[in-house]
Design a protein around this motif. Structure first.
Motif, mmCIF file in Angstrom:
data_model
loop_
_atom_site.group_PDB
_atom_site.id
_atom_site.type_symbol
_atom_site.label_atom_id
_atom_site.label_comp_id
_atom_site.label_asym_id
_atom_site.label_seq_id
_atom_site.Cartn_x
_atom_site.Cartn_y
_atom_site.Cartn_z
ATOM 1 N N CYS A 33 0.813 -1.222 0.000
ATOM 2 C CA CYS A 33 0.000 0.000 0.000
ATOM 3 C C CYS A 33 0.843 1.266 0.000
ATOM 4 O O CYS A 33 0.355 2.329 -0.368
ATOM 5 N N PHE A 34 2.095 1.180 0.415
ATOM 6 C CA PHE A 34 2.928 2.377 0.399
ATOM 7 C C PHE A 34 3.362 2.741 -1.014
ATOM 8 O O PHE A 34 3.609 3.904 -1.310
ATOM 9 N N SER A 35 3.445 1.765 -1.884
ATOM 10 C CA SER A 35 3.853 2.055 -3.250
ATOM 11 C C SER A 35 2.659 2.309 -4.175
ATOM 12 O O SER A 35 2.761 3.080 -5.112
ATOM 13 N N ILE A 36 1.536 1.680 -3.907
ATOM 14 C CA ILE A 36 0.343 1.842 -4.743
ATOM 15 C C ILE A 36 -0.835 2.157 -3.820
ATOM 16 O O ILE A 36 -1.194 1.358 -2.951
ATOM 17 N N ILE A 41 -7.645 0.919 -0.431
ATOM 18 C CA ILE A 41 -9.049 0.575 -0.690
ATOM 19 C C ILE A 41 -9.235 -0.932 -0.611
ATOM 20 O O ILE A 41 -10.224 -1.415 -0.050
ATOM 21 N N ILE A 42 -8.294 -1.686 -1.131
ATOM 22 C CA ILE A 42 -8.380 -3.152 -1.094
ATOM 23 C C ILE A 42 -8.372 -3.644 0.352
ATOM 24 O O ILE A 42 -9.146 -4.532 0.708
ATOM 25 N N ILE A 43 -7.535 -3.052 1.198
ATOM 26 C CA ILE A 43 -7.492 -3.451 2.608
ATOM 27 C C ILE A 43 -8.828 -3.154 3.286
ATOM 28 O O ILE A 43 -9.345 -3.970 4.059
ATOM 29 N N SER A 44 -9.408 -2.015 2.994
ATOM 30 C CA SER A 44 -10.703 -1.645 3.591
ATOM 31 C C SER A 44 -11.804 -2.607 3.165
ATOM 32 O O SER A 44 -12.600 -3.064 3.993
ATOM 33 N N VAL A 45 -11.855 -2.926 1.874
ATOM 34 C CA VAL A 45 -12.867 -3.864 1.373
ATOM 35 C C VAL A 45 -12.646 -5.250 1.967
ATOM 36 O O VAL A 45 -13.597 -5.933 2.364
#
Length: 144
Positions: A33-36, A41-45
């Motif tokens: 998540c630090f690079s993209i 959003i993927i982690i939240s979903v």
């Protein structure tokens, strides 16, 4: 004979499995998540899906799971959104098998596989004594 229901330990075992898998996926997504930024959003979903799975779907699924031995065969009913009913006659039953995983062994649980011609049914984990008694009765073609 009444329906056999899954023990509460089985629900806890499956909740632990889902949580462990989701933590691994979350760690991988968090790493990227630090690079993209899309991975936030993927982690939240993923967190929402895992929450629904652990706290709503799995308890509902395990409440609806019922196994019944009749004079003719085995009836398995399960499902939350899509309800399934399986009937396996004793005459078609080739063999029964019991297996366990290391995590299930800690809870003293065993899963059962019923093998028939061109199909098989896997029954989630029961207590070890119940599973062995069930396999013994199935191998003789008797009801409990």
């Amino acid at each position: 004979m009444g329906d056999l229901k899954l023990p509460k330990k089985t629900l806890m075992l499956w909740q632990i499995r889902v949580l462990a898998l989701s933590l691994i996926l979350a760690f991988i997504a968090f790493y990227f998540c630090f690079s993209i930024r899309i991975f936030i959003i993927i982690i939240s979903v993923l967190a929402i899906i895992v929450g629904l799975l652990i706290f709503w779907y799995l308890p509902c699924y395990f409440k609806t799971f019922k196994l019944r031995l009749t004079n003719d065969g085995v009836i398995i009913r399960r499902g939350v959104v899509i309800k399934n009913s399986h009937f396996l006659p004793f005459s078609r039953l080739i063999y029964t098998q019991s297996f366990t995983t290391p995590l299930a062994r800690l809870f003293k649980l065993r899963a059962i596989t019923l093998k028939a011609a061109r199909s098989s049914l896997t029954v989630p984990e029961f207590d070890k004594d119940v599973a062995l008694e069930l396999i013994e009765n199935l191998s003789r073609g008797e009801r409990l």
